[in-house]
Design a protein around this motif. Structure first.
Motif, mmCIF file in Angstrom:
data_model
loop_
_atom_site.group_PDB
_atom_site.id
_atom_site.type_symbol
_atom_site.label_atom_id
_atom_site.label_comp_id
_atom_site.label_asym_id
_atom_site.label_seq_id
_atom_site.Cartn_x
_atom_site.Cartn_y
_atom_site.Cartn_z
ATOM 1 N N MET A 150 0.820 -1.212 0.000
ATOM 2 C CA MET A 150 0.000 0.000 0.000
ATOM 3 C C MET A 150 0.855 1.264 0.000
ATOM 4 O O MET A 150 0.461 2.299 -0.551
ATOM 5 C CB MET A 150 -0.923 0.005 1.226
ATOM 6 N N ASN A 151 2.041 1.193 0.600
ATOM 7 C CA ASN A 151 2.938 2.354 0.624
ATOM 8 C C ASN A 151 3.886 2.388 -0.572
ATOM 9 O O ASN A 151 4.753 3.262 -0.652
ATOM 10 C CB ASN A 151 3.759 2.347 1.925
ATOM 11 N N GLY A 152 3.708 1.437 -1.487
ATOM 12 C CA GLY A 152 4.534 1.428 -2.690
ATOM 13 C C GLY A 152 5.978 1.035 -2.443
ATOM 14 O O GLY A 152 6.869 1.428 -3.197
ATOM 15 N N ASN A 153 6.234 0.266 -1.382
ATOM 16 C CA ASN A 153 7.593 -0.136 -1.027
ATOM 17 C C ASN A 153 7.892 -1.543 -1.531
ATOM 18 O O ASN A 153 6.986 -2.312 -1.833
ATOM 19 C CB ASN A 153 7.787 -0.097 0.483
ATOM 20 N N THR A 154 9.173 -1.849 -1.598
ATOM 21 C CA THR A 154 9.577 -3.206 -1.937
ATOM 22 C C THR A 154 9.398 -4.108 -0.719
ATOM 23 O O THR A 154 9.091 -3.637 0.376
ATOM 24 C CB THR A 154 11.053 -3.233 -2.379
ATOM 25 N N LEU A 155 9.620 -5.391 -0.900
ATOM 26 C CA LEU A 155 9.427 -6.353 0.182
ATOM 27 C C LEU A 155 10.736 -6.721 0.878
ATOM 28 O O LEU A 155 10.766 -7.642 1.697
ATOM 29 C CB LEU A 155 8.759 -7.614 -0.360
ATOM 30 N N GLY A 156 11.827 -5.987 0.568
ATOM 31 C CA GLY A 156 13.126 -6.312 1.158
ATOM 32 C C GLY A 156 13.150 -6.183 2.670
ATOM 33 O O GLY A 156 13.564 -7.100 3.380
ATOM 34 N N ALA A 157 12.710 -5.029 3.182
ATOM 35 C CA ALA A 157 12.723 -4.801 4.632
ATOM 36 C C ALA A 157 11.817 -5.776 5.381
ATOM 37 O O ALA A 157 12.233 -6.350 6.395
ATOM 38 C CB ALA A 157 12.339 -3.352 4.936
ATOM 39 N N LEU A 183 11.039 -8.780 4.550
ATOM 40 C CA LEU A 183 11.664 -10.098 4.503
ATOM 41 C C LEU A 183 12.754 -10.233 5.558
ATOM 42 O O LEU A 183 12.916 -11.296 6.175
ATOM 43 C CB LEU A 183 12.239 -10.361 3.111
ATOM 44 N N LEU A 184 13.497 -9.153 5.782
ATOM 45 C CA LEU A 184 14.549 -9.187 6.796
ATOM 46 C C LEU A 184 13.954 -9.330 8.193
ATOM 47 O O LEU A 184 14.483 -10.052 9.039
ATOM 48 C CB LEU A 184 15.394 -7.910 6.703
ATOM 49 N N ILE A 185 12.845 -8.633 8.442
ATOM 50 C CA ILE A 185 12.178 -8.738 9.740
ATOM 51 C C ILE A 185 11.610 -10.135 9.932
ATOM 52 O O ILE A 185 11.744 -10.744 11.004
ATOM 53 C CB ILE A 185 11.081 -7.669 9.865
ATOM 54 N N PHE A 186 11.002 -10.678 8.889
ATOM 55 C CA PHE A 186 10.402 -12.010 9.004
ATOM 56 C C PHE A 186 11.452 -13.098 9.125
ATOM 57 O O PHE A 186 11.181 -14.164 9.675
ATOM 58 C CB PHE A 186 9.477 -12.280 7.817
ATOM 59 N N SER A 187 12.645 -12.834 8.623
ATOM 60 C CA SER A 187 13.733 -13.789 8.817
ATOM 61 C C SER A 187 13.995 -13.973 10.306
ATOM 62 O O SER A 187 14.148 -15.106 10.794
ATOM 63 C CB SER A 187 15.004 -13.289 8.115
ATOM 64 N N GLY A 188 14.022 -12.853 11.048
ATOM 65 C CA GLY A 188 14.203 -12.940 12.500
ATOM 66 C C GLY A 188 13.049 -13.650 13.178
ATOM 67 O O GLY A 188 13.253 -14.455 14.100
ATOM 68 N N MET A 189 11.812 -13.378 12.726
ATOM 69 C CA MET A 189 10.641 -14.025 13.322
ATOM 70 C C MET A 189 10.640 -15.532 13.063
ATOM 71 O O MET A 189 10.324 -16.331 13.961
ATOM 72 C CB MET A 189 9.367 -13.409 12.765
ATOM 73 N N ILE A 190 10.995 -15.919 11.858
ATOM 74 C CA ILE A 190 11.035 -17.347 11.522
ATOM 75 C C ILE A 190 12.106 -18.051 12.353
ATOM 76 O O ILE A 190 11.913 -19.178 12.824
ATOM 77 C CB ILE A 190 11.289 -17.534 10.012
#
Length: 431
Positions: free
Chosen positions: A103-110, A112-119
């Motif tokens: 919705m904010n027109g951003n890429t999914l890079g950031a 993915l990095l956060i979800f890497s920590g969650m996973i």
């Protein structure tokens, strides 16, 4: 009779062999965990060499490592079963944050990095006991601390040479044998940053290890281990780090009333005061920042790092402003509040408030909820101490923006499963 004795001897030998085999397997498992923890600290956004050195190959290796480590761990342990509530929470957060980014027109890079920590949090919580993980974190940080403290002392004493370097923001610093140092007082004394991008990031990691040592683990030679962590913390010359460290030690003294640590605290305070009388400039370097809290420097950064993202969040409460738009929004709102330009790269230092501003209330609430549950874990369910620890962590993470710090999310998932991990917890002693 002899036959019975022989049978008993054989059985005892077999039993001892099996016990030794199990012990070796447990040691091997623990060493493997320590290697993973060390890699997560070294190959990270918060290290100098892989985060802010500007070395392109290191940055690529970092991204590959962070994104593929969870995949590799899950593939190796494909038979492992995970708690449904952890999986459901992970999926809900993924959907919300991905939707926010789109919705904010951003890429999914950031995200993915956060979800890497969650996973990783979901994986480690199921694979390793809370004591195993906290102990491995403390052991690795202790090793890094001792190494960097020795190098710091030798460089200050001009025993070891240092080489001038700079980071991607063109900040001047020096390096020696892999450690990074920031100069203060016209270069006469250096601030210990170890392998990390800033002393502020290093002090957070040191203080977390200090909390584990004092409140959760029962390590052999704990006094020595705590002393090394505190000495290394002082070598960072970090205002927030020293204040947070004092809060942690005083909390321990109030809780345990341990005379040994009381004498250590008294000795530390006297040493700092004596240090201040000998050289007032050093004390001004650490604590003089508060005199200009409304004007400039580190004090203003901490003050504005709460108010500016909070106002951005009020304007974008559900999905945030997005990480691409965040710098421009930070500078715009900062000018509205303080009638001056505020550099978002240098002054947006509050991890938790930045998450609220960038990703909105859903992820922001998750961060505070996770922090509270983690603090309840390390305080064994005591709500008063849990709230106090939350405040200590908020003070620490007000000094650095570390939304990609994977250990935050790993700790949160241990906190979410506090009752189950505490019911099976056994204190270990590191020999």
């Amino acid at each position: 009779m002899m036959q019975k004795k022989c049978i008993v001897n054989i059985e005892s030998i077999i039993a001892q062999f099996l016990m030794d085999k199990m012990f070796r397997a447990e040691k091997k498992r623990y060493y493997q965990l320590c290697v993973i923890v060390a890699l997560l600290l070294i190959v990270s956004y918060d290290s100098y060499w892989f985060g802010t050195s500007g070395i392109a190959i290191f940055e690529r290796l970092r991204n590959v490592f962070i994104l593929f480590l969870p995949i590799i761990l899950f593939a190796i342990n494909y038979k492992q079963k995970y708690l449904q509530k952890n999986i459901h929470l992970l999926l809900i957060l993924q959907i919300i944050v991905f939707f926010s980014s789109i919705m904010n027109g951003n890429t999914l890079g950031a995200p993915l990095l956060i979800f890497s920590g969650m996973i990783l949090g979901v994986f480690f919580e199921k694979k390793y006991s809370v004591v195993e993980f906290f102990s491995s974190f403390s052991d690795v940080v202790l090793a890094i601390s001792l190494y960097s403290l020795i190098i710091w002392l030798c460089v200050n004493a001009h025993i070891l040479p240092s080489t001038p370097i700079s980071n991607i923001a063109d900040a001047e610093m020096t390096t020696s044998y892999g450690c990074v140092f920031f100069p203060i007082l016209l270069g006469t004394v250096i601030r210990n940053s170890s392998i990390f991008r800033e002393p502020g990031a290093f002090m957070i990691i040191l203080n977390i290890a200090l909390i584990f040592e004092l409140f959760f683990l029962n390590n052999k030679y704990r006094n020595l281990r705590v002393g090394i962590l505190i000495a290394t913390l002082l070598s960072t010359f970090s205002t927030g780090g020293i204040i947070s460290g004092c809060m942690i030690v005083l909390t321990f003294l109030f809780n345990k009333r341990n005379s040994v640590y009381a004498w250590m605290a008294v000795f530390g305070i006297i040493s700092i005061l004596a240090f201040g009388f000998v050289t007032e400039d050093y004390m001004n370097e650490i604590f003089g920042k508060f005199e200009t809290i409304q004007e400039s420097g580190s004090g203003f950064a901490r003050y504005s790092s709460v108010l500016v993202p909070l106002n951005i969040f009020f304007q974008h409460p559900l999905l945030g402003c997005g990480f691409v738009q965040f710098p421009a929004e930070y500078e715009r709102v900062g000018y509205e509040l303080f009638n001056r330009y505020i550099d978002s790269k240098g002054l947006a230092t509050n991890t938790f408030m930045n998450v609220f501003a960038i990703f909105g209330g859903f992820l922001g609430v998750f961060m505070f909820w996770g922090l509270y549950n983690f603090c309840k874990l390390i305080s064994f369910g005591n709500r008063i101490y849990a709230v106090w620890f939350c405040w200590i962590f908020f003070v620490m993470f007000s000094n650095e923006s570390m939304p990609y710090f994977p250990f935050l999310y790993i700790f949160f998932y241990y906190g979410f499963n506090r009752k189950s991990v505490l019911s099976t917890k056994e204190f270990v002693v590191n020999e």
